[in-house]
Scaffold this motif. Structure first.
Motif, PDB file in Angstrom:
ATOM      1  N   GLN A 114      32.588 -35.880 -41.028  1.00  0.00           N
ATOM      2  CA  GLN A 114      32.485 -37.262 -40.571  1.00  0.00           C
ATOM      3  C   GLN A 114      31.716 -37.369 -39.264  1.00  0.00           C
ATOM      4  OE1 GLN A 114      33.613 -39.698 -42.408  1.00  0.00           O
ATOM      5  NE2 GLN A 114      33.467 -41.482 -41.037  1.00  0.00           N
ATOM      6  N   ARG A 115      31.841 -36.357 -38.405  1.00  0.00           N
ATOM      7  CA  ARG A 115      31.166 -36.362 -37.107  1.00  0.00           C
ATOM      8  C   ARG A 115      29.897 -35.494 -37.103  1.00  0.00           C
ATOM      9  NH1 ARG A 115      32.936 -40.930 -35.148  1.00  0.00           N
ATOM     10  NH2 ARG A 115      35.095 -40.920 -34.386  1.00  0.00           N
ATOM     11  N   ASN A 116      29.422 -35.113 -38.297  1.00  0.00           N
ATOM     12  CA  ASN A 116      28.178 -34.321 -38.416  1.00  0.00           C
ATOM     13  C   ASN A 116      28.251 -33.011 -37.649  1.00  0.00           C
ATOM     14  OD1 ASN A 116      26.828 -36.303 -40.036  1.00  0.00           O
ATOM     15  ND2 ASN A 116      26.448 -37.502 -38.176  1.00  0.00           N
ATOM     16  N   ARG A 117      29.394 -32.329 -37.801  1.00  0.00           N
ATOM     17  CA  ARG A 117      29.557 -31.025 -37.176  1.00  0.00           C
ATOM     18  C   ARG A 117      29.622 -29.936 -38.234  1.00  0.00           C
ATOM     19  NH1 ARG A 117      33.072 -34.119 -33.525  1.00  0.00           N
ATOM     20  NH2 ARG A 117      31.924 -34.329 -31.556  1.00  0.00           N
ATOM     21  N   ASN A 118      29.678 -28.700 -37.792  1.00  0.00           N
ATOM     22  CA  ASN A 118      29.670 -27.550 -38.684  1.00  0.00           C
ATOM     23  C   ASN A 118      30.964 -27.511 -39.503  1.00  0.00           C
ATOM     24  OD1 ASN A 118      29.768 -24.924 -39.819  1.00  0.00           O
ATOM     25  ND2 ASN A 118      28.444 -24.137 -38.191  1.00  0.00           N
ATOM     26  N   VAL A 119      30.846 -27.863 -40.782  1.00  0.00           N
ATOM     27  CA  VAL A 119      32.027 -27.955 -41.654  1.00  0.00           C
ATOM     28  C   VAL A 119      32.618 -26.576 -41.913  1.00  0.00           C
ATOM     29  CG1 VAL A 119      32.826 -28.595 -43.959  1.00  0.00           C
ATOM     30  CG2 VAL A 119      31.226 -30.080 -42.730  1.00  0.00           C
ATOM     31  N   GLN A 120      31.781 -25.580 -42.143  1.00  0.00           N
ATOM     32  CA  GLN A 120      32.275 -24.242 -42.452  1.00  0.00           C
ATOM     33  C   GLN A 120      33.045 -23.651 -41.276  1.00  0.00           C
ATOM     34  OE1 GLN A 120      29.237 -21.483 -43.651  1.00  0.00           O
ATOM     35  NE2 GLN A 120      30.686 -19.850 -44.171  1.00  0.00           N
ATOM     36  N   ALA A 121      32.527 -23.850 -40.074  1.00  0.00           N
ATOM     37  CA  ALA A 121      33.220 -23.328 -38.891  1.00  0.00           C
ATOM     38  C   ALA A 121      34.560 -24.028 -38.696  1.00  0.00           C
ATOM     39  CB  ALA A 121      32.340 -23.503 -37.656  1.00  0.00           C
ATOM     40  N   ALA A 122      34.594 -25.337 -38.935  1.00  0.00           N
ATOM     41  CA  ALA A 122      35.851 -26.073 -38.796  1.00  0.00           C
ATOM     42  C   ALA A 122      36.885 -25.592 -39.801  1.00  0.00           C
ATOM     43  CB  ALA A 122      35.594 -27.568 -38.981  1.00  0.00           C
ATOM     44  N   ALA A 123      36.462 -25.342 -41.045  1.00  0.00           N
ATOM     45  CA  ALA A 123      37.395 -24.861 -42.063  1.00  0.00           C
ATOM     46  C   ALA A 123      37.885 -23.459 -41.750  1.00  0.00           C
ATOM     47  CB  ALA A 123      36.723 -24.895 -43.434  1.00  0.00           C
ATOM     48  N   ALA A 124      37.012 -22.598 -41.169  1.00  0.00           N
ATOM     49  CA  ALA A 124      37.400 -21.226 -40.841  1.00  0.00           C
ATOM     50  C   ALA A 124      38.438 -21.174 -39.729  1.00  0.00           C
ATOM     51  CB  ALA A 124      36.160 -20.427 -40.432  1.00  0.00           C
ATOM     52  N   MET A 125      38.586 -22.257 -38.972  1.00  0.00           N
ATOM     53  CA  MET A 125      39.651 -22.309 -37.959  1.00  0.00           C
ATOM     54  C   MET A 125      41.040 -22.356 -38.595  1.00  0.00           C
ATOM     55  SD  MET A 125      38.107 -24.986 -35.172  1.00  0.00           S
ATOM     56  CE  MET A 125      36.708 -24.560 -34.121  1.00  0.00           C
ATOM     57  N   VAL A 126      41.091 -22.796 -39.857  1.00  0.00           N
ATOM     58  CA  VAL A 126      42.372 -22.941 -40.553  1.00  0.00           C
ATOM     59  C   VAL A 126      42.603 -21.803 -41.540  1.00  0.00           C
ATOM     60  CG1 VAL A 126      43.738 -24.455 -42.044  1.00  0.00           C
ATOM     61  CG2 VAL A 126      42.195 -25.449 -40.339  1.00  0.00           C
TER      62      VAL A 126
ATOM     63  N   ALA B 110      27.758 -22.748 -32.403  1.00  0.00           N
ATOM     64  CA  ALA B 110      28.180 -22.969 -33.798  1.00  0.00           C
ATOM     65  C   ALA B 110      28.025 -24.413 -34.243  1.00  0.00           C
ATOM     66  CB  ALA B 110      29.629 -22.515 -33.973  1.00  0.00           C
ATOM     67  N   GLY B 111      27.648 -25.283 -33.350  1.00  0.00           N
ATOM     68  CA  GLY B 111      27.447 -26.677 -33.723  1.00  0.00           C
ATOM     69  C   GLY B 111      28.725 -27.493 -33.762  1.00  0.00           C
ATOM     70  N   LEU B 112      29.732 -27.064 -33.002  1.00  0.00           N
ATOM     71  CA  LEU B 112      30.979 -27.830 -32.925  1.00  0.00           C
ATOM     72  C   LEU B 112      31.064 -28.618 -31.617  1.00  0.00           C
ATOM     73  CD1 LEU B 112      33.636 -25.373 -34.401  1.00  0.00           C
ATOM     74  CD2 LEU B 112      32.657 -27.391 -35.470  1.00  0.00           C
ATOM     75  N   ALA B 113      30.588 -28.058 -30.532  1.00  0.00           N
ATOM     76  CA  ALA B 113      30.623 -28.732 -29.233  1.00  0.00           C
ATOM     77  C   ALA B 113      29.235 -29.257 -28.883  1.00  0.00           C
ATOM     78  CB  ALA B 113      31.122 -27.781 -28.153  1.00  0.00           C
ATOM     79  N   ASP B 114      29.211 -30.366 -28.144  1.00  0.00           N
ATOM     80  CA  ASP B 114      27.941 -30.975 -27.741  1.00  0.00           C
ATOM     81  C   ASP B 114      27.419 -30.412 -26.433  1.00  0.00           C
ATOM     82  OD1 ASP B 114      27.487 -33.350 -29.716  1.00  0.00           O
ATOM     83  OD2 ASP B 114      29.615 -33.426 -29.208  1.00  0.00           O
ATOM     84  N   GLY B 115      28.275 -29.739 -25.653  1.00  0.00           N
ATOM     85  CA  GLY B 115      27.795 -29.175 -24.411  1.00  0.00           C
ATOM     86  C   GLY B 115      28.917 -28.607 -23.582  1.00  0.00           C
ATOM     87  N   VAL B 116      28.546 -27.989 -22.470  1.00  0.00           N
ATOM     88  CA  VAL B 116      29.501 -27.410 -21.522  1.00  0.00           C
ATOM     89  C   VAL B 116      29.400 -28.209 -20.232  1.00  0.00           C
ATOM     90  CG1 VAL B 116      30.185 -25.344 -20.248  1.00  0.00           C
ATOM     91  CG2 VAL B 116      29.247 -25.138 -22.567  1.00  0.00           C
ATOM     92  N   ALA B 117      30.546 -28.636 -19.710  1.00  0.00           N
ATOM     93  CA  ALA B 117      30.563 -29.481 -18.509  1.00  0.00           C
ATOM     94  C   ALA B 117      31.557 -28.922 -17.508  1.00  0.00           C
ATOM     95  CB  ALA B 117      30.923 -30.910 -18.869  1.00  0.00           C
ATOM     96  N   ASP B 118      31.189 -28.970 -16.221  1.00  0.00           N
ATOM     97  CA  ASP B 118      32.051 -28.440 -15.165  1.00  0.00           C
ATOM     98  C   ASP B 118      33.120 -29.432 -14.721  1.00  0.00           C
ATOM     99  OD1 ASP B 118      30.695 -25.961 -14.951  1.00  0.00           O
ATOM    100  OD2 ASP B 118      29.103 -26.941 -13.807  1.00  0.00           O
ATOM    101  N   SER B 119      32.939 -30.730 -14.983  1.00  0.00           N
ATOM    102  CA  SER B 119      33.863 -31.740 -14.470  1.00  0.00           C
ATOM    103  C   SER B 119      33.792 -32.995 -15.333  1.00  0.00           C
ATOM    104  CB  SER B 119      33.514 -32.089 -13.019  1.00  0.00           C
ATOM    105  OG  SER B 119      32.192 -32.633 -12.959  1.00  0.00           O
TER     106      SER B 119
END
Length: 429
Positions: free
Chosen positions: A140-152, A178-187
């Motif tokens: 639904q959010r256009n993220r990596n479906v396979q990686a999300a399923a492998a978490m379970v 892996a295409g799950l996060a949009d970026g890394v932020a410090d704050s």
């Protein structure tokens, strides 16, 4: 003068009213995922939608928690009319990962992690259901479906971060790759800048009393006790021939049991409508003659609603059994203690109509045996018939007999007159 008064009133109203438009609402999900967290998030999104806020910033730090609460939060996030930014600091494990995947954007603090969402117990059914939720949410959010399923599902694996047989959990940099996060932020400020909302005011939402009540009612033990009160009320109403007191208590327990999602801001669920439909069928069964169809549907609806309210899984059966056991013990205790208690002495009539007090018992009228008559009021097991010129209270042998039906007195049980339907062929014999 009038102009100055109007200006002062305007300034006061601006100071008293919350500055919402153009702001970002901050919601912190920390600790166990439960009903409080679900209610808090739902109300924050509703407030942001109603007041025209730019976005909701969801900070997550959790090892996981209740799957049903996480699913409710996931559903509300997907329905949100305002953007929701997730900031994982420092972890979003298990149910927290599902919530993060449902947000519009995911930003992770350096050194944070996400994943490790294998359900407990890890049965085939639970894994399949939760894996589908993760995959659908990521899609639904256009993220990596396979990686999300492998978490379970650890049997899938996800190279190069997890071999088959290992559950997937990712660091902030790995989640971005892996295409799950949009970026890394410090704050927080960095999250808002990356999301195009630099300089927006952040307003932290405070918990309300409805949030705490929803969390209290969402606890399985509390739900089980409410179901026990509901069962006890039904038993007591039957025993006391419908005095109404136990019925009102049972109604209050039902409102708390099935109103928990509403208190949490999620609206009434399927279990509420199923239970209400079961009660309606039971009421129809009481006033409409039939073959018990509405009664069976009513019982099924009530039990089905209770089953879903308790979770709708194998554990719900155990909670229902515990509730029935508690209700049975309390009912037995009431039968033993209530008659001698001050309350029982007000409810139970202790006077007896004895012969010594001048009362006469009703005589058995043997002359009525075999006589025929006509039903005056419908016999829903009990009613009135006319025998010759006399109106008598009778009971049927178990069959529903409508008004106008011809009956015959089949037996006498003490002073009770029992009738059955009269058949014309009996006259020929």
């Amino acid at each position: 003068m009038k102009r100055y008064v109007c200006l002062c009133l305007f300034m006061i109203s601006c100071l008293l009213s919350p500055v919402c438009e153009g702001a970002v609402s901050l919601v912190q999900v920390q600790g166990e995922i439960n009903g409080v967290q679900a209610a808090k998030l739902s109300r924050a999104i509703e407030n942001a939608e109603a007041t025209g806020q730019e976005a909701v910033l969801l900070e997550i730090d959790t090892f996981g928690g209740q799957v049903d609460a996480a699913v409710r939060m996931r559903d509300r996030l997907l329905r949100s009319q305002v953007p929701v930014f997730c900031y994982v600091q420092p972890r979003a494990w298990s149910a927290g990962a599902l919530i993060a995947l449902a947000c519009d954007r995911i930003y992770m603090a350096p050194g944070s992690s996400i994943g490790a969402a294998e359900p407990i117990p890890a049965t085939e059914k639970n894994i399949a259901a939760l894996k589908a939720e993760f995959a659908a949410t990521a899609g639904q959010r256009n993220r990596n479906v396979q990686a999300a399923a492998a978490m379970v599902d650890k049997t899938m694996g996800y190279a190069p971060y997890a071999a088959p047989g290992q559950i997937l959990a990712l660091t902030s940099l790995q989640a971005k790759e892996a295409g799950l996060a949009d970026g890394v932020a410090d704050s927080r400020e960095e999250v808002l800048r990356l999301g195009g909302l630099a300089g927006s005011a952040v307003q932290q939402r405070q918990e309300q009393w409805q949030d705490g009540l929803a969390a209290f009612l969402a606890h399985p033990l509390v739900k089980s006790l409410l179901v026990a009160v509901l069962f006890l009320a039904v038993m007591t109403e039957i025993k006391t021939a419908g005095t109404g007191v136990a019925g009102l208590i049972g109604l209050g327990a039902a409102v708390l049991l099935f109103g928990e999602p509403w208190f949490g801001g999620s609206g009434l669920g399927l279990e509420t409508w199923l239970f209400a439909g079961g009660v309606l069928c039971m009421l129809i069964e009481m006033v409409v003659p039939g073959f018990g169809v509405f009664g069976v549907l009513g019982i099924a609806g009530i039990l089905g609603g209770v089953f879903l309210a308790l979770g709708g899984d194998g554990a719900a059966v155990g909670w229902m059994a515990l509730s029935l056991l508690i209700a049975s013990i309390l009912f037995w205790w009431l039968l033993k203690r209530l008659p001698s208690s001050p309350l029982g002495r007000h409810l139970i009539l202790e006077d007896a109509e004895t012969t010594a007090a001048g009362f006469m018992t009703q005589t058995v009228r043997q002359e009525l045996l075999g006589k025929t008559g006509t039903v005056v009021t419908p016999l829903r097991l009990a009613g009135t018939v006319r025998l010759e010129d006399e109106l008598l209270d009778v009971v049927s042998e178990g069959e529903y007999l409508p008004a106008g039906c011809k009956v015959v007195v089949s037996q006498l049980r003490g002073a009770t007159i029992v009738v059955r339907r009269y058949h014309e062929e009996e006259e020929e014999k």
